[in-house]
Structures are given as C-alpha cells and as structure tokens.
Design a protein around this motif. Structure first.
Motif, PDB file in Angstrom:
ATOM      1  N   PHE A   1       0.779  -1.133  -0.061  1.00 49.76           N
ATOM      2  CA  PHE A   1      -0.035  -0.190   0.009  1.00 49.76           C
ATOM      3  C   PHE A   1       1.053   1.152   0.022  1.00 49.76           C
ATOM      4  CE2 PHE A   1      -2.378   3.142   2.333  1.00 49.76           C
ATOM      5  CZ  PHE A   1      -3.185   3.427   1.449  1.00 49.76           C
ATOM      6  N   ARG A   2       2.140   1.265   0.667  1.00 52.61           N
ATOM      7  CA  ARG A   2       2.874   2.398   0.841  1.00 52.61           C
ATOM      8  C   ARG A   2       3.607   2.631  -0.259  1.00 52.61           C
ATOM      9  NH1 ARG A   2       2.094   0.906   6.347  1.00 52.61           N
ATOM     10  NH2 ARG A   2       4.247  -0.250   6.446  1.00 52.61           N
ATOM     11  N   GLN A   3       3.884   1.625  -1.179  1.00 48.75           N
ATOM     12  CA  GLN A   3       4.969   1.601  -2.412  1.00 48.75           C
ATOM     13  C   GLN A   3       4.601   2.789  -3.303  1.00 48.75           C
ATOM     14  OE1 GLN A   3       5.161  -1.344  -5.673  1.00 48.75           O
ATOM     15  NE2 GLN A   3       3.034  -1.978  -4.750  1.00 48.75           N
ATOM     16  N   ALA A   4       5.436   3.432  -3.736  1.00 47.75           N
ATOM     17  CA  ALA A   4       5.360   4.621  -4.674  1.00 47.75           C
ATOM     18  C   ALA A   4       4.717   4.120  -6.059  1.00 47.75           C
ATOM     19  CB  ALA A   4       6.545   5.137  -5.012  1.00 47.75           C
ATOM     20  N   GLY A   5       3.745   4.698  -6.623  1.00 43.62           N
ATOM     21  CA  GLY A   5       2.951   4.242  -7.727  1.00 43.62           C
ATOM     22  C   GLY A   5       1.807   3.244  -7.412  1.00 43.62           C
ATOM     23  N   PHE A   6       1.213   3.156  -6.192  1.00 48.58           N
ATOM     24  CA  PHE A   6       0.370   1.950  -5.812  1.00 48.58           C
ATOM     25  C   PHE A   6      -0.980   2.650  -6.513  1.00 48.58           C
ATOM     26  CE2 PHE A   6      -3.218   0.556  -3.076  1.00 48.58           C
ATOM     27  CZ  PHE A   6      -3.193  -0.797  -3.432  1.00 48.58           C
ATOM     28  N   VAL A   7      -1.556   3.868  -6.538  1.00 41.30           N
ATOM     29  CA  VAL A   7      -2.455   4.079  -7.115  1.00 41.30           C
ATOM     30  C   VAL A   7      -2.524   3.869  -8.591  1.00 41.30           C
ATOM     31  CG1 VAL A   7      -4.182   6.132  -7.606  1.00 41.30           C
ATOM     32  CG2 VAL A   7      -3.006   5.910  -5.462  1.00 41.30           C
ATOM     33  N   GLU A   8      -1.308   4.147  -9.080  1.00 40.49           N
ATOM     34  CA  GLU A   8      -1.129   4.073 -10.764  1.00 40.49           C
ATOM     35  C   GLU A   8      -1.295   2.518 -11.033  1.00 40.49           C
ATOM     36  OE1 GLU A   8       0.197   7.921  -9.688  1.00 40.49           O
ATOM     37  OE2 GLU A   8       0.565   5.870  -8.786  1.00 40.49           O
ATOM     38  N   MET A   9      -0.671   1.743 -10.224  1.00 40.74           N
ATOM     39  CA  MET A   9      -0.731   0.117 -10.250  1.00 40.74           C
ATOM     40  C   MET A   9      -1.931  -0.318 -10.526  1.00 40.74           C
ATOM     41  SD  MET A   9      -0.941  -2.892  -8.868  1.00 40.74           S
ATOM     42  CE  MET A   9      -0.674  -2.614  -7.093  1.00 40.74           C
ATOM     43  N   VAL A  10      -2.900   0.262  -9.391  1.00 38.95           N
ATOM     44  CA  VAL A  10      -4.361  -0.455  -9.287  1.00 38.95           C
ATOM     45  C   VAL A  10      -5.288   0.251 -10.550  1.00 38.95           C
ATOM     46  CG1 VAL A  10      -6.614   0.016  -8.202  1.00 38.95           C
ATOM     47  CG2 VAL A  10      -4.389  -0.375  -6.711  1.00 38.95           C
ATOM     48  N   ALA A  11      -4.676   1.414 -11.114  1.00 41.27           N
ATOM     49  CA  ALA A  11      -5.446   1.791 -12.170  1.00 41.27           C
ATOM     50  C   ALA A  11      -5.073   1.063 -13.401  1.00 41.27           C
ATOM     51  CB  ALA A  11      -5.023   3.320 -12.443  1.00 41.27           C
TER      52      ALA A  11
END
Length: 563
Positions: free
Chosen positions: A404-414
C-alpha cells in the motif's frame, strides 16, 4: 676499462669480472662500469652500456617510477635495500631480478654501486613450494592448511565487525562406488570436474577447498543463514547435470551440512565438526539435500529459510494461484462478491497457505511483485466471470502494508483495472486498521485518490487495531470487517457479542456496510442476523475454493433462499 679504473685496481677488476652476479657502478644516470656477468644477463655489449643503454632500458616501462625513486634515494646518500623489478633483456624477454644499490664516491662524483641477481628460478621454486603446501595437487583448490588460514582471517574480521559467516561441508553420495567400479583415475577425473562446477557457484570472496577424498568445503564470509541456504541449493542444482568422465555418463548427488558462525562455533575445528554432523543428517534424510547444524533450530526456522530461498522462483515459475471465498448478503443469501486469497502450490511441499509465507515475502521485499500479481489476476478473473454473465458485485483483494505504501500504488491499481477491463466500482481493496493508521495523513491522500477512481475500500480485522474514530469518519471507507477473533466464540462469550454488536451499530450509524468473517455455525449466523449485520463469510458457507468451483457457486447461488 683500465682508462676508467686506477692502475691499482687490477685485483678489484679481476674480482668483478669473475663474479657470478651482475655488478654495476652508475653516476649521473649512466653506467660507468658493468661487469661481464651483467652484460651477459641483459645481452648488451660493454660499448652499449657506456653509450646508449641506461637503467630505463633494463626495466619494463611500468616500473620506471620505481627506478626514479631508487635513483633519487641513492643520490641523496640513502643506503638501499634489496628490491625486485621486472628486468627486460635486449631481445625483449623479461625476468625477475633482485637489485641492491648503495651510495658511494668515485673521485669527486657521487655514484651508486649495486648488484643485479636473476631470481626467476628462485621465485618459481618458492611459488611451487607454496602451492604444494597450500593447494590440493589433484584439483588445485586450497587444502586444509590454507582453509585453516582463511577461516582464521574470516573469524578475525567477523569479530571486529560483528559479522556472520557460514561453513559448508559437501560430501558426494556413494562416491566409493565410482572408485570401486570404474577405477580411481575416473574418480579423480570426476572430482576435478565437480570442483570446476562448484567453483562456478561461489563468489570471489568465498573459499572453495578440498579436505581430501570426496569432501569439499565452502567458506562463505559475510552471509546470512538464508544466503547460505541459497548457495547450497545452487550447489545441488549445478551438481545434478550428468558428468562425462572417462567415456562414462555419471550422475552424482552431494549431501551438504552447514554450520554458522558464531552460533555454531567460533573456531575451525568446531565449525567443521558441526557442519560434518549436519551433513550426515542430510544423508539420513535421503541424501541430495542440505541441513543446518543447530541444537535449537526447529523446523519452522528451517522452513522459513527454505521459503526465503524459493520465494522469488515461485513467482517466475507461476507457482502461485488464487482461491476465492464467497461474500454472502444476509438479506437474501446471495453471493454478492468474493475475496481473493493467494495459495502457493510448491512442487515438493504441496499447497502452502499465506500465513506461512506472507511474512517472509514482506521481509524479503517480494510482497510488492506478489501483491501486484494477485491484484491483476483477481481483476482478470472477476472480469472473466462478468463476461460469462455471472452476477458479481465485488472482488475483494487484501493489500499488504508495504504494498500500500509503495510509490505508484494508485497507478498500479489503475493499470490493473485498465488492463483487465474491470470496472473500478467492482474492485474492493481490504486494508487493516494498522495499515490505515500508519501515517494517517499520507494514507488519507492515497485512499481519497482510490475513492475518486471509484474503487471501494474495506477496513479488515476491525476491532483489533487502534483506529481513531475521527480518522474513520474522514477516511472514504465503505465497509468494516469484524475480525474472526470476535466471531469464533460469539455463542458463548458475552463480551464478544457486545463488541460485535457495537461494531455493527457503529457501522450502520456511519452508513458503512459491516461484514463478519469467520462464520462457521448456524448459531453465529443467527446472532449476527439479529444484530443487523449486513454480510458474512466463513466456512459455514464455503471454504476458499479454486476458480472453477467458485464459478459453480456463483452460477448456482446455493444460499440464495436462506434467511
């Protein structure tokens, strides 16, 4: 030459010309006198020495700075000590020479008087003596003597730096059969071939040694137990391919014992003895394997080391798979969603549950690629069910704190949603209270971004952490999951009933869906329904099942009419 030397030096001249060592007198950077032995040593004539040949012509170019340094010291009147240079003859050949120069006076001229001795044969003899003393004559590997020195150096360094190390004892299984059936020459050839393979596994800082017979030692400075286990696995793998020796195709297997410094010994004798003990334990367990020595190491610790070594391979070898557990609405018994749960199908150990390897994945940094794979595979499978016309409202996926805290997590979900085509509102990410409350302001930003995307968010294991109700009000969370620890004794424990009822009531007042996990009995189901809990999951309905069985459950909806 008599013009150069005084008439009274006939005895000196005769002595110099009979000497079996190169002798020279040098002044102002040129040779004033060179005896016959030195002229013969380098291949230059007396005239060449007096006219064109200087000290630089007698030494390889890369060692000219050493010549400059020594000339300066003699000019300053500093007595010399023997030093070695690489001499270069007139024909271009080279040799190792020992030079000794001393400052002197020749009339009014400051000169350097010195000797030159060819020590090539002596150096070769010394090297051969060291080789015979320190190296195994068959394989060329370090022997016990040199190994002993290396271990002492390793222990001294480890004591200074508080480091760790490992000693690996390798023994070839049933090697005596090779000698007895095919002869010792074939056995020797096999040992040499095996030594070459072993050498390809170790690092430059490691020591691969042969104790004798078919026994080898690998000394691994500055390694953890997990790293030593990884080396042992590579040794087993590299030895597995057949050897072509003496016209025979031979397959051998090693048994390996490992002792660790400092816990298993602080000297070579103890480390060797304990590694040998561990090696025989490996033989007792069926050979072609490795074992750690430890009077205290239990199977759980060894299993963890094995998992750490195998985990990265598991992802590339497609050994992970997802199982799914139904999320059931208490309003009508419909399976409205599923929770994706990872399983590791190990080729030797069978199915490994996540509670045995997730913590290892977090410690080794593998949790991010594994978590990313879970998310993509869960989204792919959800869309596949929807494409089949099955009613699936929610695909729930657990998210580890590190992921969850890794950089780019939101982009990975997208990216997962975009690649699979799954609508964002059908994806639900489950996070624990501790994950959400760690750096709450940062978490709020990430959760808000996911919420704007349309992804649903669930707070897993609710009641076991330390959520602030103020933050809970601000977080865009849509569901609370009552931890199974409050459900397992629901029928018998009044406190658990009170906690579960409070969570359900709080969730309803905050307009959140409440799901109870770990439901296993009809009595638990009845109590939760009476509290007004909205959703449940647990063995009462179904254990986690593979995608094929989950497809059947989604299609048949076997709980639809249970109220």
């Amino acid at each position: 030459m008599s013009e150069v030397l005084d008439d009274g030096t006939n005895l000196f001249q005769a002595t110099m010309e009979a000497a079996q060592v190169g002798i020279f007198v040098m002044g102002e950077g040129r040779f004033i006198y060179v005896n016959p032995f030195m002229r013969a040593l380098f291949g230059y004539s007396e005239e060449e020495f007096q006219t064109t040949v200087g000290p630089y012509e007698l030494v390889v170019a890369e060692e000219h700075p050493i010549v400059d340094q020594q000339l300066a010291r003699r000019a300053a009147g500093i007595p010399g000590q023997a030093y070695e240079l690489t001499g270069r003859r007139k024909d271009g050949s080279t040799f190792t020479m020992s030079v000794l120069g001393m400052p002197a006076r020749f009339g009014k001229l400051s000169v350097s008087v010195g000797t030159v001795l060819d020590v090539t044969d002596r150096k070769a003899a010394e090297s051969r003596i060291r080789e015979l003393a320190d190296f195994d004559p068959l394989t060329g590997l370090p022997n016990r003597r040199l190994l002993h020195d290396r271990v002492e150096q390793m222990i001294a360094a480890a004591e200074r730096e508080g480091g760790s190390a490992a000693l690996m004892f390798l023994d070839i299984d049933h090697f005596k059969r090779v000698n007895d059936s095919l002869g010792h020459s074939v056995g020797d050839e096999l040992l040499c071939a095996l030594a070459q393979r072993y050498a390809g596994v170790v690092r430059k800082v490691d020591t691969l040694a042969r104790l004798g017979g078919d026994e080898f030692i690998v000394l691994l400075p500055e390694v953890t137990a997990a790293a030593a286990a990884d080396v042992a696995r590579r040794v087993l793998e590299i030895a597995a391919a057949p050897f072509s020796v003496g016209g025979h195709a031979l397959t051998i297997t090693p048994s390996i014992g490992i002792s660790l410094y400092p816990q298993d010994g602080k000297d070579i004798d103890t480390l060797l003895k304990n590694a040998d003990t561990a090696m025989y334990k490996a033989k007792d367990l069926g050979r072609n394997t490795f074992q750690f020595y430890s009077s205290e190491m239990n199977m759980a610790t060894l299993e963890r080391l094995m998992m750490e070594s195998n985990l990265r391979h598991a992802l590339t070898a497609s050994e992970f798979e997802l199982h799914y557990q139904p999320l059931v609405s208490l309003a009508n018994g419909e399976i409205v969603g599923v929770e994706a749960l990872i399983r590791w199908r190990h080729p030797d150990l069978g199915v490994i549950m996540p509670d045995r390897f997730i913590s290892v994945a977090e410690d080794t940094g593998m949790i991010n690629p594994i978590g990313d794979w879970v998310l993509f595979e869960a989204c792919r499978q959800a869309q596949a069910w929807i494409d089949e016309g099955l009613a699936l409202q929610t695909m729930a996926v657990n998210v580890a704190p590190v992921q969850f805290r890794q950089a780019g997590f939101v982009e990975m979900v997208a990216g997962a949603l975009g690649t699979t085509g799954l609508a964002a509102e059908r994806l639900e990410l489950e996070l624990t209270e501790r994950t959400v409350m760690h750096d709450a302001e940062f978490t709020l930003g990430t959760l808000s971004a996911l919420n704007r995307m349309g992804v649903s968010l669930s707070l897993d294991d609710f009641g076991t952490g330390y959520s602030s109700l103020a933050y809970l009000k601000r977080f865009p969370v849509g569901k609370l999951k009552i931890d199974r620890s409050f459900i397992m004794d629901l029928e018998r424990d009044a406190d658990d009933r009170a906690i579960a009822s409070t969570i359900v009531s709080m969730g309803r007042n905050l307009r959140l869906t409440v799901l109870a996990e770990g439901v296993e009995t009809a009595e638990q189901l009845t109590l939760l329904r009476s509290m007004g809990c909205g959703m449940v999951q647990g063995y009462y309905f179904s254990r986690p099942v593979d995608a094929l069985r989950m497809t059947e459950l989604l299609r048949s909806q076997p709980f639809l009419h249970e109220n």
